[in-house]
Motif scaffolding. Structure first.
Motif, short mmCIF file in Angstrom:
data_model
loop_
_atom_site.label_atom_id
_atom_site.label_comp_id
_atom_site.label_asym_id
_atom_site.label_seq_id
_atom_site.Cartn_x
_atom_site.Cartn_y
_atom_site.Cartn_z
N ILE A 1 0.85 -1.20 0.00
CA ILE A 1 0.00 0.00 0.00
C ILE A 1 0.88 1.25 0.00
O ILE A 1 0.72 2.14 -0.82
N PHE A 2 1.84 1.30 0.93
CA PHE A 2 2.81 2.40 0.95
C PHE A 2 3.97 2.05 0.03
O PHE A 2 4.29 0.87 -0.14
N GLN A 3 4.61 3.07 -0.54
CA GLN A 3 5.74 2.84 -1.46
C GLN A 3 7.05 2.88 -0.68
O GLN A 3 7.15 3.55 0.34
N PRO A 4 8.08 2.14 -1.15
CA PRO A 4 9.36 2.13 -0.44
C PRO A 4 10.05 3.49 -0.50
O PRO A 4 9.69 4.34 -1.32
N LEU A 5 11.05 3.65 0.37
CA LEU A 5 11.70 4.96 0.51
C LEU A 5 12.34 5.44 -0.78
O LEU A 5 12.33 6.64 -1.08
N HIS A 6 12.93 4.52 -1.58
CA HIS A 6 13.60 4.96 -2.81
C HIS A 6 12.60 5.58 -3.78
O HIS A 6 12.92 6.52 -4.52
N ALA A 7 11.34 5.09 -3.77
CA ALA A 7 10.30 5.67 -4.64
C ALA A 7 9.94 7.08 -4.16
O ALA A 7 9.68 7.98 -4.97
N LEU A 8 9.95 7.27 -2.83
CA LEU A 8 9.65 8.60 -2.27
C LEU A 8 10.75 9.59 -2.65
O LEU A 8 10.48 10.74 -2.97
N ARG A 9 12.02 9.10 -2.62
CA ARG A 9 13.13 9.99 -2.96
C ARG A 9 13.06 10.41 -4.43
O ARG A 9 13.37 11.54 -4.77
N ALA A 10 12.65 9.46 -5.28
CA ALA A 10 12.52 9.79 -6.71
C ALA A 10 11.41 10.81 -6.93
O ALA A 10 11.55 11.74 -7.73
N ALA A 11 10.29 10.66 -6.19
CA ALA A 11 9.18 11.62 -6.30
C ALA A 11 9.58 12.98 -5.77
O ALA A 11 9.14 14.03 -6.27
N GLU A 12 10.45 12.96 -4.74
CA GLU A 12 10.87 14.21 -4.11
C GLU A 12 11.73 15.06 -5.05
O GLU A 12 11.68 16.29 -5.01
N LYS A 13 12.49 14.38 -5.92
CA LYS A 13 13.38 15.11 -6.82
C LYS A 13 12.61 16.06 -7.73
O LYS A 13 13.07 17.15 -8.05
#
Length: 716
Positions: free
Chosen positions: A349-361
């Motif tokens: 349901i939640f995405q892993p941290l590396h996906a969050l970092r990519a979205a943050e860029k």
């Protein structure tokens, strides 16, 4: 390829089929076509005068079904003879009705030869029951006339063995062997389950000698594996050649899975490269999706389809990032939550941290390309600049002053671009609302409010980190409004509705430092100020809404409180004799004049006064020198715009109101010379009165809420 051909040559070939536009042809067929269409547009594709390099002609011709036609033999007819022969055949076909039937029979025999499945597929003669002829026809392959093995259905609802139809499509072109309707390997699907159940329930006699056993077609492969003497039985079923019993695919190690599926992987890869532009992932996911749908597992299939369409069964990474930021979760806390939810629900349901970092860029500065005209002085032209260490370059240039702090910042221009791109929709909507064409490229004028303030105590709970100050300072900016020059006037296309909201205040630099530490503030904020100064005389080129637009910036340093104004303008602290940051008044002068004010201080004057303070050109004493420079004792490094916010206006006015009320109670106009005790009595009377009538409790120091209530009409 069809899309590319349509784009480059403006020719639509998506409707082409192999029967009309053969992919394979012999030299004789090509010569006839060339001669027949010599005056037609085919000249473009078959140029006669210029030399053209042809790849070797196909060994199998899909036009005349000859083989090895690339080799010229003695008895091989010439092009002219072949053309005559084809004409004669066509004449006969028109005159004789029986020719059509004969061609169909020949075609059927040819397809059987292509399929070549006599040894691997079961004949209909092996059926244990004498079924009606029409029923037998319905369960037999339209190519080989054997009982259907691994049946597939075409879009025109004809049934074939999978291997037979694939061979025919490859050799004879992409059309159905039964009705000539266009058909491609990707169109083949499994028949409905009810038909497969009927097919698998048919009784057949075992073809092996001395075994007259009747078995169901569905269990025939299993039965055949008991006959050791039968060759090629692996066509029907896999036989374990001794050793350990065969493990299920999912129970194997990853290496063993790769080994077992190697052949399949190569086939899928070849298919993907031929049909799907090399997208193996899409082919595999589609296969998996079809398998789930066939087994009526629609919930899983829907989730997979959502993932394939990019929606994902869980939350979008940007949503997960918003949740992490707004719930103040650290990376480790978020990761723990992500693992727990995944383990309990079995779903991501939640995405892993590396996906969050990519979205943050995409949200942080350094993502959008831009350019400055002229280029900024002493600033790199590279636009992919994210978070910078605020101390970079300091240890090399400052040896005598150790900076014990941690600072992180963005490059000013990259941060401004990021803020502008966040407002892209608002700007375009504003242009539409003002009846401006959205293709106008500017110049846009952007007013930027700069703010800087201390953030108070940020000490660690356990204190195991580096030895740094336990206070923080944040420098930020807000885009206040954007105008565009149109005709002879400036049209406002954007204005910040809540300019004091934290949502529109973009952080530019964060440092662990005390706001009273002039040296640290100077060292860390000076590069920002240098970037700002170069941006004032340059124009930003940025693509917005698909059009390159130009932006100019006006900076307003109004977001500073008095403490920070004194700090960055080099003035003495608030306990100084020089009470005001806007003029040179002392406390005594200010107390004698409460009405007439004028702003006399400026950044340039403060810089001049600092030079006087530093060099002392008149050799004056400290007090004389201090009186000359009016309290400027450090180097001013940020230009602030003289201003006062509404809150402090209210507080200042309310303080005067408070005094006036006391004077009214004591009727000071009758007797101006009143003792201190008498004045205190007036104040206590006023406080009691305010508490009783207005529910205003006495306070030690005037604040905004008290001030606003005190200045209402009913209080007066």
């Amino acid at each position: 390829w069809p899309d590319l051909i349509a784009k480059v040559f403006k020719i639509d070939v998506r409707g082409d089929i192999d029967t009309i536009h053969p992919t394979r042809f012999c030299h004789n067929c090509w010569s006839i076509i060339h001669r027949k269409f010599s005056n037609a547009p085919c000249e473009v594709y078959f140029p006669r005068n210029s030399t053209m390099e042809w790849k070797s002609h196909s060994p199998n011709c899909t036009v005349c079904y000859t083989a090895r036609c690339g080799v010229k033999r003695k008895n091989q007819p010439s092009n002219l003879q072949l053309g005559k022969r084809l004409k004669i055949i066509a004449e006969r076909a028109r005159k004789t009705k029986g020719v059509k039937k004969q061609v169909q029979v020949n075609n059927k025999n040819l397809m059987k030869k292509i399929a070549n499945c006599k040894k691997i597929h079961l004949s209909t003669k092996l059926l244990a029951v004498d079924y009606p002829a029409d029923f037998i026809k319905s369960i037999s392959c339209q190519v080989c006339d054997h009982i259907l093995a691994d049946p597939v259905e075409t879009t025109c609802s004809h049934l074939f063995c999978r291997t037979c139809i694939l061979k025919c499509l490859k050799v004879m072109g992409s059309y159905c062997p039964a009705c000539q309707y266009p058909c491609f390997p990707t169109d083949l699907v499994s028949p409905v389950k009810s038909f497969l159940n009927i097919l698998n329930s048919l009784a057949v006699r075992c073809p092996v000698k001395e075994c007259d056993e009747e078995v169901l077609l569905g269990k025939y492969c299993h039965h055949l594996s008991s006959h050791k003497e039968v060759k090629r039985k692996e066509i029907y079923t896999h036989v374990n050649k001794g050793g350990r019993p065969r493990q299920h695919l999912l129970s194997l190690t990853r290496r063993a899975q790769k080994h077992r599926l190697r052949e399949l992987k190569l086939q899928v890869k070849a298919f993907a490269e031929k049909e799907e532009g090399g997208d193996i992932k899409a082919v595999c996911l589609t296969l998996f999706l079809l398998a789930l749908r066939a087994r009526n597992e629609h919930r899983q299939a829907d989730e997979l389809e959502a993932i394939m369409q990019g929606k994902g069964s869980g939350l979008h990474p940007a949503v997960c990032l918003a949740i992490r930021v707004n719930t103040f979760l650290s990376c480790s806390q978020y990761h723990k939550m992500y693992r727990t939810v995944k383990a309990i629900t079995g779903r991501q349901i939640f995405q892993p941290l590396h996906a969050l970092r990519a979205a943050e860029k995409a949200l942080l500065p350094g993502y959008h390309p831009f350019e400055w005209k002229p280029p900024l002085k002493n600033v790199s032209t590279n636009t992919e600049v994210g978070i910078i260490d605020g101390l970079s370059g300091l240890p090399h240039s400052v040896d005598d002053y150790p900076v014990d702090t941690i600072a992180k910042r963005f490059r000013y221009d990259a941060a401004l671009v990021s803020a502008l791109m966040d407002l892209e929709e608002d700007i375009l909507e504003g242009m539409k609302a003002q009846d401006l064409d959205d293709y106008l490229n500017g110049p846009f004028t952007v007013v930027v409010k700069e703010s800087c303030d201390g953030m108070g105590d940020v000490s660690e709970k356990h204190g195991s980190g580096p030895a740094v100050p336990e206070k923080a300072v944040r420098f930020s900016f807000t885009l206040m409004n954007i105008t565009i020059a149109h005709g002879n006037k400036n049209v406002r296309v954007f204005e910040e509705v809540k300019p004091n909201s934290e949502l529109c205040c973009k952080p530019l630099c964060l440092m662990l430092a005390d706001e009273s530490d002039h040296e640290t503030l100077t060292a860390i904020l000076s590069p920002l100020i240098a970037e700002r100064e170069t941006m004032k005389s340059s124009v930003l080129l940025l693509e917005m809404g698909g059009i390159l637009r130009t932006f100019k910036f006006i900076f307003r340093g109004t977001g500073y409180d008095e403490k920070l104004v004194r700090e960055v303008e080099g003035l003495e602290a608030s306990g100084s004799t020089y009470i005001c940051t806007l003029c040179d008044a002392t406390r005594l002068e200010a107390s004698q004049n409460l009405v007439l004010h004028s702003i006399t201080r400026s950044h340039a004057e403060n810089l001049e006064r600092y030079e006087v303070w530093r060099s002392n050109p008149y050799n004056e004493s400290v007090d004389e020198l201090r009186d000359r420079v009016k309290g400027v004792s450090a180097k001013p490094f940020i230009e602030t715009v003289p201003s006062i916010d509404a809150l402090h206006c209210d507080i200042g006015n309310a303080a005067e109101f408070y005094k006036i009320f006391q004077f009214e109670i004591g009727e000071v106009y009758k007797n101006p010379d009143i003792s201190k005790e008498e004045r205190k009595r007036w104040q206590s009377t006023l406080d009691k009165h305010l508490r009783k009538k207005m529910n205003l409790k006495p306070i030690m120091r005037m604040n905004g809420n008290f001030a606003r209530k005190l200045m209402t009409k009913e209080t007066v």
